[in-house]
Design a protein around this motif. Sequence first.
Motif, PDB file in Angstrom:
ATOM      1  N   UNK A 111       0.828  -1.210   0.000  1.00 36.14           N
ATOM      2  CA  UNK A 111       0.000   0.000   0.000  1.00 36.14           C
ATOM      3  C   UNK A 111       0.857   1.252   0.000  1.00 36.14           C
ATOM      4  N   UNK A 112       1.990   1.195   0.688  1.00 29.62           N
ATOM      5  CA  UNK A 112       2.928   2.319   0.681  1.00 29.62           C
ATOM      6  C   UNK A 112       3.431   2.569  -0.739  1.00 29.62           C
ATOM      7  N   UNK A 113       3.823   1.521  -1.430  1.00 37.61           N
ATOM      8  CA  UNK A 113       4.308   1.685  -2.806  1.00 37.61           C
ATOM      9  C   UNK A 113       3.211   2.203  -3.723  1.00 37.61           C
ATOM     10  N   UNK A 114       1.989   1.761  -3.503  1.00 35.65           N
ATOM     11  CA  UNK A 114       0.857   2.260  -4.290  1.00 35.65           C
ATOM     12  C   UNK A 114       0.674   3.766  -4.030  1.00 35.65           C
ATOM     13  N   UNK A 115       0.807   4.159  -2.767  1.00 32.85           N
ATOM     14  CA  UNK A 115       0.689   5.577  -2.411  1.00 32.85           C
ATOM     15  C   UNK A 115       1.808   6.390  -3.062  1.00 32.85           C
ATOM     16  N   UNK A 116       3.020   5.858  -3.066  1.00 27.72           N
ATOM     17  CA  UNK A 116       4.150   6.538  -3.691  1.00 27.72           C
ATOM     18  C   UNK A 116       3.922   6.672  -5.195  1.00 27.72           C
ATOM     19  N   UNK A 117       3.465   5.601  -5.837  1.00 27.06           N
ATOM     20  CA  UNK A 117       3.190   5.667  -7.285  1.00 27.06           C
ATOM     21  C   UNK A 117       2.103   6.694  -7.587  1.00 27.06           C
ATOM     22  N   UNK A 118       1.041   6.702  -6.780  1.00 26.63           N
ATOM     23  CA  UNK A 118      -0.044   7.659  -6.979  1.00 26.63           C
ATOM     24  C   UNK A 118       0.477   9.094  -6.829  1.00 26.63           C
ATOM     25  N   UNK A 119       1.267   9.348  -5.799  1.00 26.44           N
ATOM     26  CA  UNK A 119       1.833  10.682  -5.585  1.00 26.44           C
ATOM     27  C   UNK A 119       2.754  11.068  -6.733  1.00 26.44           C
ATOM     28  N   UNK A 120       3.508  10.104  -7.254  1.00 27.29           N
ATOM     29  CA  UNK A 120       4.414  10.375  -8.372  1.00 27.29           C
ATOM     30  C   UNK A 120       3.645  10.763  -9.629  1.00 27.29           C
ATOM     31  N   UNK A 121       2.573  10.047  -9.910  1.00 29.58           N
ATOM     32  CA  UNK A 121       1.756  10.362 -11.087  1.00 29.58           C
ATOM     33  C   UNK A 121       1.130  11.746 -10.931  1.00 29.58           C
ATOM     34  N   UNK A 122       0.627  12.054  -9.743  1.00 29.65           N
ATOM     35  CA  UNK A 122       0.025  13.372  -9.512  1.00 29.65           C
ATOM     36  C   UNK A 122       1.056  14.484  -9.684  1.00 29.65           C
ATOM     37  N   UNK A 123       2.253  14.274  -9.145  1.00 25.78           N
ATOM     38  CA  UNK A 123       3.306  15.284  -9.285  1.00 25.78           C
ATOM     39  C   UNK A 123       3.713  15.442 -10.743  1.00 25.78           C
ATOM     40  N   UNK A 124       3.801  14.338 -11.444  1.00 26.42           N
ATOM     41  CA  UNK A 124       4.168  14.393 -12.865  1.00 26.42           C
ATOM     42  C   UNK A 124       3.085  15.127 -13.660  1.00 26.42           C
ATOM     43  N   UNK A 125       1.831  14.870 -13.372  1.00 26.90           N
ATOM     44  CA  UNK A 125       0.744  15.565 -14.074  1.00 26.90           C
ATOM     45  C   UNK A 125       0.792  17.066 -13.784  1.00 26.90           C
TER      46      UNK A 125
END
Length: 191
Positions: A111-125
């Motif tokens: 779940x931590x990695x999922x949260x990190x991936x989600x945050x990364x996509x949001x930052x990239x967008x």
Amino acid sequence: MATKDAPPRWDRKMQQRLARGEAAALGEFYDRFASLVHGLAHTVLGDERAADTLTREVFAHVWEHPDSYDPKQGPLRSWVATLTHRLAVQRLRATETAALEQGGGAGTAEELERKVRHASVAARADYIVQAMPAPLRAALELAYFQRRDYRQAATDLGVTEDEARRRLRLGLQLLATAHDADDPPRYGGAA
């Protein structure tokens, strides 16, 4: 004629001034990139205080290591965004992992990695929207924030309907790249 790979003159001069230790250069650098750095940090970390702290750390890093930027690898904007993203993800992982280990955090490592991936996509967008050409950003803002269709956007922008559709399509294609990669674009091929 300048080559396609030549970095912008401002970037080269700024890197040189920072390397010489010019305090005024750091001020200019901060004025130009503080909102980008803070916005990306806040998007990844989801916390105002943590974003403020990380913003200070990014600019301290730039001041202490100005030679870590190589103008041949790309624009300063991309470099500072990549640096911010990398440090923010490291901070997010560290704080969330510590919370998991202390039992205070809900969830698992997955779940931590999922949260990190989600945050990364949001930052990239966020970065993509900020960096895209103004005409594309204006068309997307009309479509998504003001709920205009392409015909209404064309009228508001003073362009043809075909041009409005083209701008919306290109803007959406750029935004789609935020989801295409697990990691953000890398400055110079490495984080």
